[in-house]
Design an enzyme around this catalytic site. Structure first.
Site, PDB file in Angstrom:
ATOM      1  N   VAL A  45       0.838  -1.209   0.000  1.00  0.00           N
ATOM      2  CA  VAL A  45       0.000   0.000   0.000  1.00  0.00           C
ATOM      3  C   VAL A  45       0.871   1.257   0.000  1.00  0.00           C
ATOM      4  O   VAL A  45       0.573   2.231  -0.713  1.00  0.00           O
ATOM      5  CB  VAL A  45      -0.969   0.000   1.211  1.00  0.00           C
ATOM      6  CG1 VAL A  45      -1.931   1.172   1.114  1.00  0.00           C
ATOM      7  CG2 VAL A  45      -1.745  -1.307   1.288  1.00  0.00           C
ATOM      8  N   LYS A  50      -6.223  -1.944  10.472  1.00  0.00           N
ATOM      9  CA  LYS A  50      -7.429  -2.351  11.209  1.00  0.00           C
ATOM     10  C   LYS A  50      -7.101  -3.203  12.417  1.00  0.00           C
ATOM     11  O   LYS A  50      -7.812  -3.184  13.418  1.00  0.00           O
ATOM     12  CB  LYS A  50      -8.413  -3.071  10.292  1.00  0.00           C
ATOM     13  CG  LYS A  50      -7.841  -4.273   9.546  1.00  0.00           C
ATOM     14  CD  LYS A  50      -7.227  -3.877   8.242  1.00  0.00           C
ATOM     15  CE  LYS A  50      -6.427  -4.970   7.609  1.00  0.00           C
ATOM     16  NZ  LYS A  50      -6.288  -4.848   6.190  1.00  0.00           N
ATOM     17  N   GLU A  78      -9.867   5.397   6.566  1.00  0.00           N
ATOM     18  CA  GLU A  78     -10.762   4.855   5.524  1.00  0.00           C
ATOM     19  C   GLU A  78     -10.193   3.585   4.894  1.00  0.00           C
ATOM     20  O   GLU A  78     -10.937   2.660   4.562  1.00  0.00           O
ATOM     21  CB  GLU A  78     -11.019   5.926   4.458  1.00  0.00           C
ATOM     22  CG  GLU A  78     -12.061   5.562   3.441  1.00  0.00           C
ATOM     23  CD  GLU A  78     -13.456   5.391   4.039  1.00  0.00           C
ATOM     24  OE1 GLU A  78     -13.861   4.221   4.184  1.00  0.00           O
ATOM     25  OE2 GLU A  78     -14.128   6.392   4.362  1.00  0.00           O
ATOM     26  N   VAL A 102     -10.890  -0.471   6.279  1.00  0.00           N
ATOM     27  CA  VAL A 102     -12.047  -1.360   6.126  1.00  0.00           C
ATOM     28  C   VAL A 102     -12.459  -1.445   4.660  1.00  0.00           C
ATOM     29  O   VAL A 102     -12.745  -0.423   4.032  1.00  0.00           O
ATOM     30  CB  VAL A 102     -13.269  -0.866   6.940  1.00  0.00           C
ATOM     31  CG1 VAL A 102     -14.391  -1.896   6.884  1.00  0.00           C
ATOM     32  CG2 VAL A 102     -12.896  -0.578   8.384  1.00  0.00           C
ATOM     33  N   GLY A 160     -11.039  -2.091   1.720  1.00  0.00           N
ATOM     34  CA  GLY A 160     -10.276  -1.539   0.592  1.00  0.00           C
ATOM     35  C   GLY A 160     -10.756  -0.178   0.179  1.00  0.00           C
ATOM     36  O   GLY A 160     -10.806   0.750   0.990  1.00  0.00           O
ATOM     37  N   LYS A 197     -12.176  -5.618  11.030  1.00  0.00           N
ATOM     38  CA  LYS A 197     -12.939  -4.599  10.292  1.00  0.00           C
ATOM     39  C   LYS A 197     -14.350  -4.465  10.855  1.00  0.00           C
ATOM     40  O   LYS A 197     -14.884  -3.361  10.970  1.00  0.00           O
ATOM     41  CB  LYS A 197     -12.968  -4.973   8.809  1.00  0.00           C
ATOM     42  CG  LYS A 197     -11.584  -4.892   8.172  1.00  0.00           C
ATOM     43  CD  LYS A 197     -11.529  -5.608   6.843  1.00  0.00           C
ATOM     44  CE  LYS A 197     -10.173  -5.500   6.189  1.00  0.00           C
ATOM     45  NZ  LYS A 197      -9.970  -6.437   5.079  1.00  0.00           N
ATOM     46  N   GLY A 225      -5.463  -4.611  -2.277  1.00  0.00           N
ATOM     47  CA  GLY A 225      -4.589  -4.323  -3.415  1.00  0.00           C
ATOM     48  C   GLY A 225      -3.992  -2.933  -3.297  1.00  0.00           C
ATOM     49  O   GLY A 225      -4.559  -2.044  -2.645  1.00  0.00           O
TER      50      GLY A 225
HETATM   51  P1  NAP Z   1       3.541  -4.854   3.522  1.00  0.00           P
HETATM   52  O1  NAP Z   1       3.522  -5.006   2.057  1.00  0.00           O
HETATM   53  O2  NAP Z   1       3.919  -6.008   4.373  1.00  0.00           O
HETATM   54  O3  NAP Z   1       4.500  -3.605   3.869  1.00  0.00           O
HETATM   55  C1  NAP Z   1       4.828  -3.235   5.173  1.00  0.00           C
HETATM   56  C2  NAP Z   1       5.865  -2.127   5.121  1.00  0.00           C
HETATM   57  O4  NAP Z   1       6.046  -1.635   6.441  1.00  0.00           O
HETATM   58  C3  NAP Z   1       7.227  -2.552   4.605  1.00  0.00           C
HETATM   59  O5  NAP Z   1       7.796  -1.524   3.823  1.00  0.00           O
HETATM   60  C4  NAP Z   1       8.040  -2.754   5.893  1.00  0.00           C
HETATM   61  O6  NAP Z   1       9.419  -2.464   5.754  1.00  0.00           O
HETATM   62  C5  NAP Z   1       7.423  -1.710   6.786  1.00  0.00           C
HETATM   63  N1  NAP Z   1       7.507  -2.086   8.203  1.00  0.00           N
HETATM   64  C6  NAP Z   1       6.914  -3.134   8.819  1.00  0.00           C
HETATM   65  N2  NAP Z   1       7.212  -3.130  10.125  1.00  0.00           N
HETATM   66  C7  NAP Z   1       8.017  -2.086  10.329  1.00  0.00           C
HETATM   67  C8  NAP Z   1       8.684  -1.566  11.471  1.00  0.00           C
HETATM   68  N3  NAP Z   1       8.559  -2.144  12.662  1.00  0.00           N
HETATM   69  N4  NAP Z   1       9.452  -0.460  11.331  1.00  0.00           N
HETATM   70  C9  NAP Z   1       9.582   0.126  10.113  1.00  0.00           C
HETATM   71  N5  NAP Z   1       8.987  -0.303   8.993  1.00  0.00           N
HETATM   72  C10 NAP Z   1       8.214  -1.416   9.103  1.00  0.00           C
HETATM   73  O7  NAP Z   1       2.108  -4.387   4.053  1.00  0.00           O
HETATM   74  P2  NAP Z   1       0.878  -3.816   3.216  1.00  0.00           P
HETATM   75  O8  NAP Z   1       0.164  -4.926   2.542  1.00  0.00           O
HETATM   76  O9  NAP Z   1       1.282  -2.633   2.434  1.00  0.00           O
HETATM   77  O10 NAP Z   1      -0.085  -3.376   4.415  1.00  0.00           O
HETATM   78  C11 NAP Z   1       0.202  -2.243   5.187  1.00  0.00           C
HETATM   79  C12 NAP Z   1      -1.001  -1.943   6.082  1.00  0.00           C
HETATM   80  O11 NAP Z   1      -2.135  -1.686   5.276  1.00  0.00           O
HETATM   81  C13 NAP Z   1      -1.387  -3.083   7.019  1.00  0.00           C
HETATM   82  O12 NAP Z   1      -1.903  -2.544   8.212  1.00  0.00           O
HETATM   83  C14 NAP Z   1      -2.508  -3.783   6.248  1.00  0.00           C
HETATM   84  O13 NAP Z   1      -3.396  -4.464   7.107  1.00  0.00           O
HETATM   85  C15 NAP Z   1      -3.181  -2.590   5.628  1.00  0.00           C
HETATM   86  N6  NAP Z   1      -3.953  -2.866   4.408  1.00  0.00           N
HETATM   87  C16 NAP Z   1      -3.386  -3.593   3.411  1.00  0.00           C
HETATM   88  C17 NAP Z   1      -4.108  -3.796   2.249  1.00  0.00           C
HETATM   89  C18 NAP Z   1      -3.550  -4.583   1.094  1.00  0.00           C
HETATM   90  O14 NAP Z   1      -4.292  -4.806   0.110  1.00  0.00           O
HETATM   91  N7  NAP Z   1      -2.306  -5.038   1.144  1.00  0.00           N
HETATM   92  C19 NAP Z   1      -5.411  -3.266   2.112  1.00  0.00           C
HETATM   93  C20 NAP Z   1      -5.940  -2.522   3.170  1.00  0.00           C
HETATM   94  C21 NAP Z   1      -5.204  -2.325   4.316  1.00  0.00           C
HETATM   95  P3  NAP Z   1      10.377  -3.362   4.834  1.00  0.00           P
HETATM   96  O15 NAP Z   1       9.960  -3.033   3.436  1.00  0.00           O
HETATM   97  O16 NAP Z   1      11.734  -2.863   5.167  1.00  0.00           O
HETATM   98  O17 NAP Z   1      10.098  -4.779   5.232  1.00  0.00           O
HETATM   99  N1  HSE Z   2      -5.654  -8.687   3.676  1.00  0.00           N
HETATM  100  C1  HSE Z   2      -6.762  -7.807   3.528  1.00  0.00           C
HETATM  101  C2  HSE Z   2      -7.799  -8.473   2.649  1.00  0.00           C
HETATM  102  C3  HSE Z   2      -6.313  -6.519   2.923  1.00  0.00           C
HETATM  103  O1  HSE Z   2      -7.487  -9.453   1.978  1.00  0.00           O
HETATM  104  O2  HSE Z   2      -8.939  -8.021   2.647  1.00  0.00           O
HETATM  105  C4  HSE Z   2      -7.405  -5.485   2.868  1.00  0.00           C
HETATM  106  O3  HSE Z   2      -7.749  -5.060   4.142  1.00  0.00           O
END
Ligand code: NAP
Ligand code: HSE
Length: 436
Positions: free
Chosen positions: A19, A111, A135, A138, A140, A211, A314
């Site tokens: 993200v 979340k 926002e 929850v 996406g 969520k 995503g």
């Molecule tokens: P991700 O791809 O695993 O990326 C996490 C990032 O945070 C990485 O750059 C990581 O650093 C950094 N990080 C993790 N722990 C850290 C720490 N202790 N200190 C400093 N940096 C740290 O995660 P993501 O999928 O983007 O998700 C991020 C957030 O958005 C989560 O809360 C997730 O639940 C939420 N979310 C995700 C999605 C989705 O579709 N993926 C959708 C809605 C919400 P490194 O790169 O150095 O490892």
């Molecule tokens: N892992 C979560 C999902 C990301 O699949 O819905 C979006 O919150």
């Protein structure tokens, strides 16, 4: 001093994963749109990551500093807003509370943190007159947080039901439409950036429960302790049940549901809430929500039903609503962090064993006379009436007996299943799911 409405908004971004990278891209590509919408620039000043060795400076705008020191974001007087996209609870909590203490606004999509450990964060935000916007946390890109706090604020909401986890919905859709195995579908969801860093949160239902906890606060002004929420995921979903459900005209979906029940005698209102796989009739809109899409159905007596549908996970869909939160900060929209100016009360909870629904049941038995009678007898003992039954012939003499029941309670269903186990006729543990 420059006025808040014309000088750039300076951002510290924590997390440059799926993200975070999406947000960096949108900030670069949408500069003109941002300027037109809020009349000021949004400038990425620093980015916090965990691993310093990975090369990523190239994806950052000129002048933006990469750091592994959390305090360089939280304590920087030049930074107006910290965007937390790291995930997890411990480090994220530390970062956000320290940033709020330094008077920074917060935008997060976390979340897990907000559902499990955020009481003090909302308080800190209020005390420091800071915006805490979420926002992206929850469903996406579905604008459900804003919908509940603003356009629906004039409604008493009776129920919220939805598909809140993109990864699980993707897996179930692939298993249903393409006959894919659970593990292969999960791997694809991970490759597409949909899954959490710990995907058990997705497949065991906890992400949807996080969520739902947030939606309960926003919709009803009630606190349902996350740890008390009944949660069942899709980890053990068997392709046979998806196929049988289709024969009956249903799709299997991971459902998150919260509804208020008014007890006419006492006048008290109680909340029934949980996450569970369920059979949804193919004619319902929720049954047609496929792939990574999420949907939320809100019902209130005044508005009637409202249905929102969109990508539930995503990089860019999520980054788009994170950006919309940043625009709200740039406009200095008033703090409305929970949608209620009063304290959030504890919910009075309907125990899950009292929930009522119809059920889908599959038992694996030997193809012998009397077996059907025995199973039906255990159900009848609990006053559970069968609506439909199918039995499939099998070469190895172990056959699935599949039932659809009329409405009963979860408690009666559990007792009936225990009685069936005790008959000794089962060749595998019974499977049973609610029917919506
Ligand atoms: P991700 O791809 O695993 O990326 C996490 C990032 O945070 C990485 O750059 C990581 O650093 C950094 N990080 C993790 N722990 C850290 C720490 N202790 N200190 C400093 N940096 C740290 O995660 P993501 O999928 O983007 O998700 C991020 C957030 O958005 C989560 O809360 C997730 O639940 C939420 N979310 C995700 C999605 C989705 O579709 N993926 C959708 C809605 C919400 P490194 O790169 O150095 O490892
Ligand atoms: N892992 C979560 C999902 C990301 O699949 O819905 C979006 O919150």
């Amino acid at each position: 001093m420059e006025s808040a409405s014309s000088r750039p908004l300076y951002v510290g971004l924590a997390g440059l994963g799926t993200v975070g990278s999406g947000l960096v891209r949108l900030l670069r590509e949408d500069r003109e749109l941002i300027e037109k919408r809020v009349g000021r620039d949004i400038v990425l000043r620093k980015v916090l990551v965990r691993t310093a060795t990975r090369e990523r400076q190239a994806m950052l705008p000129e002048g933006c500093e990469l750091t592994t020191d959390m305090t360089s974001l939280t304590d920087d007087p030049q930074i107006d807003v910290v965007v937390e996209l790291m995930g997890g609870t411990g480090a994220a909590h530390k970062l956000i509370s320290r940033a709020l203490a330094h008077g920074k606004h917060i935008v997060t999509a976390n979340k897990a943190l907000l559902a499990e450990d955020s009481e003090d964060l909302f308080r800190l935000a209020r005390e420091n007159n800071c915006l805490l916007r979420y926002e992206g946390s929850v469903a996406g890109c579905i604008p459900i947080v804003g919908t509940l706090t603003d356009p629906l604020a004039g409604n008493h909401i009776d129920s919220i039901m939805g598909i809140l986890n993109g990864t699980s919905n993707y897996i179930l859709s692939e298993m249903t439409s393409n006959g894919m195995d659970f593990d292969a579908a999960l791997t694809q969801a991970q490759e597409l950036g949909y899954a959490e860093a710990d995907p058990t949160l997705d497949v065991d239902g906890f992400d949807a429960a996080h969520k739902l906890t947030l939606l309960i606060r926003l919709a009803f002004g009630l606190d349902y302790p996350f740890a008390s929420m009944p949660v069942q995921g899709i980890r053990n979903m068997d392709k046979r049940d998806i196929a049988f459900a289709r024969e009956f005209g249903y799709r299997v979906k991971l459902i998150a549901e919260a509804r208020l029940h008014k007890d006419e005698a006492s006048g008290k209102t109680r909340l029934e809430a949980g996450v569970f796989p369920a059979l949804v009739h193919h004619s319902f809109l929720l049954a047609r929500v496929g792939g990574v899409y999420n949907a939320v159905r809100i019902e209130s007596q005044v508005s009637g039903p409202i249905f929102l549908h969109g990508r539930g996970a995503g990089a860019l869909p999520t980054a788009s609503v994170v950006l919309s939160d940043l625009l709200a900060v740039a406009r200095m929209d008033r703090p409305n962090n929970t949608g209620f100016v009063t304290e959030i009360e504890k919910a009075s909870i309907v125990p899950p064993e009292h929930w009522r629904s119809r059920y889908y049941v599959r038992v694996m038995v030997s193809d012998e006379s009397g077996v059907l009678r025995d199973v039906a007898g255990c159900m009848a003992d609990e006053d559970i009436s069968m609506a439909q039954v199918i039995q499939k012939e099998n070469e190895d003499n172990v056959v699935p007996l599949v039932y659809m029941t009329h409405e009963t309670t979860a408690q009666a269903m559990s007792r009936a299943m225990q009685k069936v186990r005790e008959t000794g006729i089962l060749r595998a543990d019974p499977v049973f799911y609610r029917i919506l």
